[in-house]
Design a protein around this motif. Structure first.
Motif, short mmCIF file in Angstrom:
data_model
loop_
_atom_site.label_atom_id
_atom_site.label_comp_id
_atom_site.label_asym_id
_atom_site.label_seq_id
_atom_site.Cartn_x
_atom_site.Cartn_y
_atom_site.Cartn_z
N THR A 1 10.42 -37.96 54.09
CA THR A 1 11.48 -37.39 53.26
C THR A 1 12.09 -38.47 52.38
O THR A 1 12.15 -39.64 52.75
CB THR A 1 12.59 -36.75 54.10
OG1 THR A 1 13.21 -37.77 54.89
CG2 THR A 1 12.05 -35.65 55.00
N ARG A 2 12.55 -38.03 51.24
CA ARG A 2 13.26 -38.90 50.31
C ARG A 2 14.48 -38.13 49.83
O ARG A 2 14.37 -37.33 48.91
CB ARG A 2 12.36 -39.29 49.15
CG ARG A 2 11.19 -40.16 49.55
CD ARG A 2 10.17 -40.20 48.42
NE ARG A 2 9.09 -41.11 48.71
CZ ARG A 2 7.97 -40.77 49.34
NH1 ARG A 2 7.80 -39.54 49.76
NH2 ARG A 2 7.03 -41.65 49.55
N PRO A 3 15.65 -38.33 50.45
CA PRO A 3 16.84 -37.58 50.05
C PRO A 3 17.40 -38.10 48.71
O PRO A 3 17.40 -39.30 48.46
CB PRO A 3 17.83 -37.84 51.18
CG PRO A 3 17.38 -39.13 51.78
CD PRO A 3 15.89 -39.20 51.59
N ILE A 4 17.85 -37.18 47.87
CA ILE A 4 18.43 -37.53 46.57
C ILE A 4 19.73 -36.75 46.42
O ILE A 4 19.76 -35.54 46.65
CB ILE A 4 17.47 -37.17 45.42
CG1 ILE A 4 16.15 -37.92 45.60
CG2 ILE A 4 18.10 -37.49 44.07
CD1 ILE A 4 15.04 -37.46 44.68
N THR A 5 20.80 -37.44 46.04
CA THR A 5 22.11 -36.82 45.86
C THR A 5 22.60 -37.10 44.44
O THR A 5 22.54 -38.24 43.99
CB THR A 5 23.12 -37.37 46.88
OG1 THR A 5 22.60 -37.17 48.19
CG2 THR A 5 24.46 -36.68 46.76
N VAL A 6 23.08 -36.06 43.78
CA VAL A 6 23.58 -36.17 42.40
C VAL A 6 24.93 -35.48 42.31
O VAL A 6 25.09 -34.35 42.79
CB VAL A 6 22.62 -35.50 41.40
CG1 VAL A 6 23.16 -35.60 39.98
CG2 VAL A 6 21.23 -36.10 41.48
N ARG A 7 25.89 -36.16 41.71
CA ARG A 7 27.20 -35.56 41.42
C ARG A 7 27.62 -36.05 40.05
O ARG A 7 27.72 -37.25 39.81
CB ARG A 7 28.21 -35.96 42.48
CG ARG A 7 29.51 -35.21 42.37
CD ARG A 7 30.38 -35.48 43.58
NE ARG A 7 31.63 -34.75 43.46
CZ ARG A 7 32.75 -35.14 44.01
NH1 ARG A 7 32.78 -36.23 44.74
NH2 ARG A 7 33.83 -34.44 43.86
N LEU A 8 27.84 -35.11 39.14
CA LEU A 8 28.14 -35.43 37.75
C LEU A 8 29.62 -35.24 37.43
O LEU A 8 30.30 -34.40 38.05
CB LEU A 8 27.33 -34.54 36.81
CG LEU A 8 25.81 -34.62 36.95
CD1 LEU A 8 25.15 -33.49 36.19
CD2 LEU A 8 25.32 -35.96 36.44
N LEU A 9 30.09 -36.00 36.45
CA LEU A 9 31.44 -35.83 35.94
C LEU A 9 31.47 -34.56 35.11
O LEU A 9 30.65 -34.37 34.21
CB LEU A 9 31.81 -37.04 35.07
CG LEU A 9 33.21 -37.08 34.50
CD1 LEU A 9 34.23 -37.26 35.62
CD2 LEU A 9 33.33 -38.22 33.50
N GLN A 10 32.41 -33.65 35.41
CA GLN A 10 32.55 -32.43 34.60
C GLN A 10 33.22 -32.76 33.28
O GLN A 10 32.78 -32.34 32.23
CB GLN A 10 33.39 -31.39 35.34
CG GLN A 10 32.66 -30.73 36.48
CD GLN A 10 33.52 -29.68 37.13
OE1 GLN A 10 34.71 -29.88 37.39
NE2 GLN A 10 32.92 -28.54 37.40
N SER A 11 34.31 -33.48 33.36
CA SER A 11 35.04 -33.98 32.18
C SER A 11 36.03 -35.00 32.71
O SER A 11 36.35 -35.01 33.90
CB SER A 11 35.76 -32.85 31.45
OG SER A 11 36.93 -32.46 32.15
N PRO A 12 36.54 -35.87 31.83
CA PRO A 12 37.52 -36.85 32.31
C PRO A 12 38.76 -36.17 32.90
O PRO A 12 39.35 -36.68 33.84
CB PRO A 12 37.86 -37.65 31.06
CG PRO A 12 36.64 -37.55 30.21
CD PRO A 12 36.11 -36.16 30.46
#
Length: 173
Positions: free
Chosen positions: A141-152
């Motif tokens: 397995t290779r876990p990947i986590t992404v969390r993006l900025l919605q706006s400042p």
């Protein structure tokens, strides 16, 4: 009398610096975000008018990580003047050759937020060996986590989890 306002660029630079996580706090096998400014994404601001359409990038890579056997990157493809679609791409090293494990959509985002400084709140790519007694260990397995900025103003959005298992990119943990 005019009072000068503080520069937004300085605030974003401070916010981008706050995103970096010390390696001592990171999960074992997790990678840290590649610190890259995406200055080419701002090319459309330089030339307003008729010639601006030629200088606008259609797609920008906003994060990239390369581990021993895994390459992962996030790209934003412009879908309208103010919007873009964020996509995760993964390649695996197999017998000395990089092969695609797939790509999946992450979310839609505001173009200027997704391509600006501090666009990533969380970017983690890991490699996990199996618990069996194989030699050398097989990466299952290779876990990947992404969390993006919605706006400042709104801050960070939802956390998205992906994983690569048996050579294929899939959503979820």
């Amino acid at each position: 009398m005019r009072i000068p306002l503080p520069s937004l660029t300085v605030g974003l630079a401070v916010a981008a610096a706050a995103v970096a996580v010390p390696s001592a706090l990171a999960a074992p096998g997790a990678s840290q975000p590649t610190s890259r400014a995406v200055s080419q994404a701002r090319a459309e601001d330089a030339v307003p008018g008729a010639g601006a359409a030629h200088s606008r990038p259609k797609q920008v890579v906003i994060a990239r990580t390369e581990l021993a056997t895994t390459r992962a990157w996030l790209s934003v493809r412009r879908t309208s003047r103010y919007e873009g679609a964020v996509r995760l791409h993964v390649s695996l090293l197999n017998n000395g050759t990089w092969t695609s494990a797939g790509s999946l959509p992450v979310s839609d985002a505001f173009w200027y937020v997704a391509t600006g400084p501090g666009a990533l709140c969380t970017w983690s790519v890991g490699e996990s060996a199996d618990s069996g007694q194989t030699s050398p260990p097989v990466l299952t397995t290779r876990p990947i986590t992404v969390r993006l900025l919605q706006s400042p103003a709104l801050g960070c959005g939802q956390t998205f989890h992906f994983h690569v298992q048996y050579g294929h990119l899939a959503p979820g943990q």
